[in-house]
Design a protein around this motif. Sequence first.
Motif, PDB file in Angstrom:
ATOM      1  N   VAL A  21      -0.623  37.909  21.020  1.00  0.00           N
ATOM      2  CA  VAL A  21      -1.200  38.453  22.252  1.00  0.00           C
ATOM      3  C   VAL A  21      -2.712  38.222  22.279  1.00  0.00           C
ATOM      4  CG1 VAL A  21      -1.795  40.877  21.707  1.00  0.00           C
ATOM      5  CG2 VAL A  21      -0.849  40.292  23.930  1.00  0.00           C
ATOM      6  N   HIS A  25      -4.430  35.936  25.022  1.00  0.00           N
ATOM      7  CA  HIS A  25      -5.440  36.538  25.896  1.00  0.00           C
ATOM      8  C   HIS A  25      -6.708  35.675  25.928  1.00  0.00           C
ATOM      9  CE1 HIS A  25      -7.287  40.123  27.862  1.00  0.00           C
ATOM     10  NE2 HIS A  25      -8.379  39.517  27.433  1.00  0.00           N
ATOM     11  N   SER A  28      -6.186  32.691  27.959  1.00  0.00           N
ATOM     12  CA  SER A  28      -6.069  32.994  29.390  1.00  0.00           C
ATOM     13  C   SER A  28      -7.441  33.198  30.027  1.00  0.00           C
ATOM     14  CB  SER A  28      -5.174  34.218  29.615  1.00  0.00           C
ATOM     15  OG  SER A  28      -5.877  35.420  29.350  1.00  0.00           O
ATOM     16  N   GLU A  29      -8.456  33.464  29.208  1.00  0.00           N
ATOM     17  CA  GLU A  29      -9.805  33.618  29.757  1.00  0.00           C
ATOM     18  C   GLU A  29     -10.345  32.302  30.332  1.00  0.00           C
ATOM     19  OE1 GLU A  29     -11.268  37.150  26.664  1.00  0.00           O
ATOM     20  OE2 GLU A  29     -12.104  35.158  26.490  1.00  0.00           O
ATOM     21  N   PRO A  75       0.813  46.567  22.461  1.00  0.00           N
ATOM     22  CA  PRO A  75      -0.465  45.933  22.815  1.00  0.00           C
ATOM     23  C   PRO A  75      -1.437  46.853  23.561  1.00  0.00           C
ATOM     24  CG  PRO A  75       1.273  45.151  24.269  1.00  0.00           C
ATOM     25  CD  PRO A  75       1.944  45.959  23.199  1.00  0.00           C
ATOM     26  N   TYR A  76      -0.912  47.786  24.338  1.00  0.00           N
ATOM     27  CA  TYR A  76      -1.801  48.523  25.244  1.00  0.00           C
ATOM     28  C   TYR A  76      -2.255  49.888  24.716  1.00  0.00           C
ATOM     29  CZ  TYR A  76      -1.060  45.106  28.930  1.00  0.00           C
ATOM     30  OH  TYR A  76      -1.053  43.948  29.659  1.00  0.00           O
ATOM     31  N   GLU A 241     -11.095  45.578  27.889  1.00  0.00           N
ATOM     32  CA  GLU A 241     -10.766  44.917  29.150  1.00  0.00           C
ATOM     33  C   GLU A 241      -9.252  44.874  29.359  1.00  0.00           C
ATOM     34  OE1 GLU A 241     -12.711  41.162  29.478  1.00  0.00           O
ATOM     35  OE2 GLU A 241     -11.622  40.613  31.305  1.00  0.00           O
ATOM     36  N   MET A 242      -8.559  44.473  28.326  1.00  0.00           N
ATOM     37  CA  MET A 242      -7.114  44.294  28.437  1.00  0.00           C
ATOM     38  C   MET A 242      -6.393  45.609  28.741  1.00  0.00           C
ATOM     39  SD  MET A 242      -4.684  42.552  25.569  1.00  0.00           S
ATOM     40  CE  MET A 242      -3.371  43.618  25.057  1.00  0.00           C
ATOM     41  N   VAL A 245      -6.627  49.181  32.695  1.00  0.00           N
ATOM     42  CA  VAL A 245      -5.764  49.652  33.789  1.00  0.00           C
ATOM     43  C   VAL A 245      -4.589  50.449  33.232  1.00  0.00           C
ATOM     44  CG1 VAL A 245      -4.341  48.973  35.754  1.00  0.00           C
ATOM     45  CG2 VAL A 245      -6.404  47.665  35.213  1.00  0.00           C
ATOM     46  N   HIS A 246      -3.975  49.888  32.218  1.00  0.00           N
ATOM     47  CA  HIS A 246      -2.804  50.539  31.620  1.00  0.00           C
ATOM     48  C   HIS A 246      -3.149  51.954  31.136  1.00  0.00           C
ATOM     49  CE1 HIS A 246       1.164  50.296  29.554  1.00  0.00           C
ATOM     50  NE2 HIS A 246       0.602  51.195  28.761  1.00  0.00           N
TER      51      HIS A 246
ATOM     52  N   ILE B  54      -6.224  38.610  35.424  1.00  0.00           N
ATOM     53  CA  ILE B  54      -5.325  38.176  34.336  1.00  0.00           C
ATOM     54  C   ILE B  54      -5.609  38.957  33.064  1.00  0.00           C
ATOM     55  CG2 ILE B  54      -4.797  36.257  32.764  1.00  0.00           C
ATOM     56  CD1 ILE B  54      -5.089  34.380  35.173  1.00  0.00           C
ATOM     57  N   THR B  55      -6.886  39.132  32.749  1.00  0.00           N
ATOM     58  CA  THR B  55      -7.224  39.798  31.490  1.00  0.00           C
ATOM     59  C   THR B  55      -7.030  41.317  31.559  1.00  0.00           C
ATOM     60  OG1 THR B  55      -9.535  39.820  32.204  1.00  0.00           O
ATOM     61  CG2 THR B  55      -8.861  38.036  30.727  1.00  0.00           C
ATOM     62  N   ARG B  56      -6.777  41.836  32.752  1.00  0.00           N
ATOM     63  CA  ARG B  56      -6.592  43.287  32.879  1.00  0.00           C
ATOM     64  C   ARG B  56      -5.197  43.675  33.374  1.00  0.00           C
ATOM     65  NH1 ARG B  56     -11.603  44.850  36.525  1.00  0.00           N
ATOM     66  NH2 ARG B  56     -11.190  42.756  37.342  1.00  0.00           N
ATOM     67  N   PRO B  58      -1.734  45.144  33.832  1.00  0.00           N
ATOM     68  CA  PRO B  58      -1.364  46.387  33.144  1.00  0.00           C
ATOM     69  C   PRO B  58      -0.112  46.319  32.263  1.00  0.00           C
ATOM     70  CG  PRO B  58      -0.784  46.512  35.451  1.00  0.00           C
ATOM     71  CD  PRO B  58      -1.492  45.216  35.270  1.00  0.00           C
ATOM     72  N   LYS B  63       1.263  40.274  33.272  1.00  0.00           N
ATOM     73  CA  LYS B  63       0.275  39.274  32.854  1.00  0.00           C
ATOM     74  C   LYS B  63       0.897  37.876  32.910  1.00  0.00           C
ATOM     75  CE  LYS B  63      -2.525  40.034  28.988  1.00  0.00           C
ATOM     76  NZ  LYS B  63      -3.868  40.211  29.496  1.00  0.00           N
ATOM     77  N   LEU B  67      -0.294  34.957  35.426  1.00  0.00           N
ATOM     78  CA  LEU B  67      -0.770  33.716  34.823  1.00  0.00           C
ATOM     79  C   LEU B  67       0.024  32.520  35.371  1.00  0.00           C
ATOM     80  CD1 LEU B  67      -2.810  32.779  32.709  1.00  0.00           C
ATOM     81  CD2 LEU B  67      -1.209  33.441  30.923  1.00  0.00           C
TER      82      LEU B  67
END
Lengths: 254, 313
Positions: A21, A25, A28-29, A75-76, A241-242, A245-246, B54-56, B58, B63, B67
């Motif tokens: 992950v 991640h 994905s940036e 992960p969250y 950052e990741m 929201v969660h 994408i990086t956030r 939930p 994701k 993506l």
Amino acid sequence: MSDAIKQATLEYVIRLGDDSVVLGHRISEWVSYGPFLEEDIAYGNVALDYIGRARMYYSYAAELADDGRTEDDFPYMRSDREYRNLLLMEMPRGDFAYSQVRQLLADAYAAVMLPELVKSKDETIAAVAAKAIKETKYHLRRSRDWVLRLGDGTEESHKRTQKAVDQLWGYTHELFDMDETEQLLADNGIGVDVSKLRDAWHAMVSEILTTATLTVPDDSWAVRGGRTGYHTENLGHMLTEMQIVHRSHPGCQW
Amino acid sequence: MTSQEENFMRKIEADEKIEPKDWMPEAYRKNLIRQMSQHAHSEVIGMQPEGNWITRAPSLRRKVVLLSKVQDEAGHGLYLYSATETLGITRAELIAALQSGEAKYASIFNYPTLTWGDVGAIGWLVDGAAIVNQVSLQRTSYGPYSRGMIRICKEESFHQRQGYEALLALANGSPEQKQIAQDSLNRFYWPALMMFGPHDSESAHSAKSMEWKIKRETNDDLRQKFIDQTVPQIEVLGLEHPDKAIKWNEERGHYDSGEIDWDEFYSVINGNGHCNRQRVEHHIAAHDEGTWVRDAITAYNEKKNAKKAQNVA
């Protein structure tokens, strides 16, 4: 499965999930920041593969833990001190050379590690590895091609790529470290004895770097700590950052 | 009318496709380059507001979905650039026009994505509006564009369902989540309606485009379709409709709706949106940062070719 082995397997699967992950991640940036559109698509594919892997490992972790946690809790809902990924994966995106060199180092690691992992007596782990092997073939071809082109391209690209190799090399040593957990699993045919893989990895990476007119660094420094949760400063920011929201909406469905 | 022009118009009237090697009026070519490149640029610039989340995202599932979606947009951009190149212009020229501001992209992407709900709203409303337009464009007169639209529509309808589903999860979630969904709907509904362009009476390019069958339906007709299909979707979400004037008109068989704030539309197009400068600057920065990478590829290939030539000699 004995309790000790079950516990060790859970820990192991979380480690592999964390590696996936975190690297996924980081890749994905790059979306919308690539040097051209084709690259945005290709790199996005690699990110998708890694996050896909993470999901498989974490859902197996949830099954093994059997305590109500789900795929996303791992992960969250863990902090950086609880994360167990290798430090190499969490290093920041950097420039394109930095990301591609890291990718090569990680892909070569996957390329020597997965053919062992696929022999795991744990059927779920073996199945994830079998899928990942195919993806890694493509990933390695791609990162190898990039390092060849960047290393043997212009003076500037060569300089940037050598710098990336030099900056990342010290984070590769812990890729081949074993601890009690992994030793127990290796002894029981579930996990991989990575300490035996460094020579093969080193040979593969050295051949590529040399062909790319780059210098293979000597092993003068080594940073360790990912598997014990002793991370670089980068991971905390990434997870902030990741997870924002969660974690802002506890217990919600998405 | 020359025989070439007659032949061209005969094909248009017979609903035959115009292909890259066929003769076409210069204005037709220019009009197509404008519309197709604007479409390609929209796909590419559209990667930014969604990429912003994408990086956030939930959950890992969301994701992955996001993506893949942004990757699809990049693929559409690529596909549309290639289709535009069949008209005798290069991708480098098209990108230069985007970066200089000479070429436009969909103004909807000048609006910021402020919450996770906006990702759902873009999939549902923005892709939804795009599909209504693109389904119509599947019948456009230029062959490569028409075939591109057929392919792109399949993926876009997938995106629309995923966006709607993401918003549905919010609407059925906690009160805060529901509020996020309502807020996203409120902010993206009107700009989505504006995506169909000005009223037919005000549209600069419409008449000629309709005659040449580049466009097959008018801005207002397409907008009406979108308005009609969105009403029941909002009802299922259990959210309030942002247009208080929305009302079924039995006689017309359509919903009547409130007037769009065209001052805002033109204001945003003319540079007063939250993200106009940011989007173009982002594109330029990524492109400039990629220069040394592209140069490296060129240098590497030249070295390899030189070596090959040497070996042959």
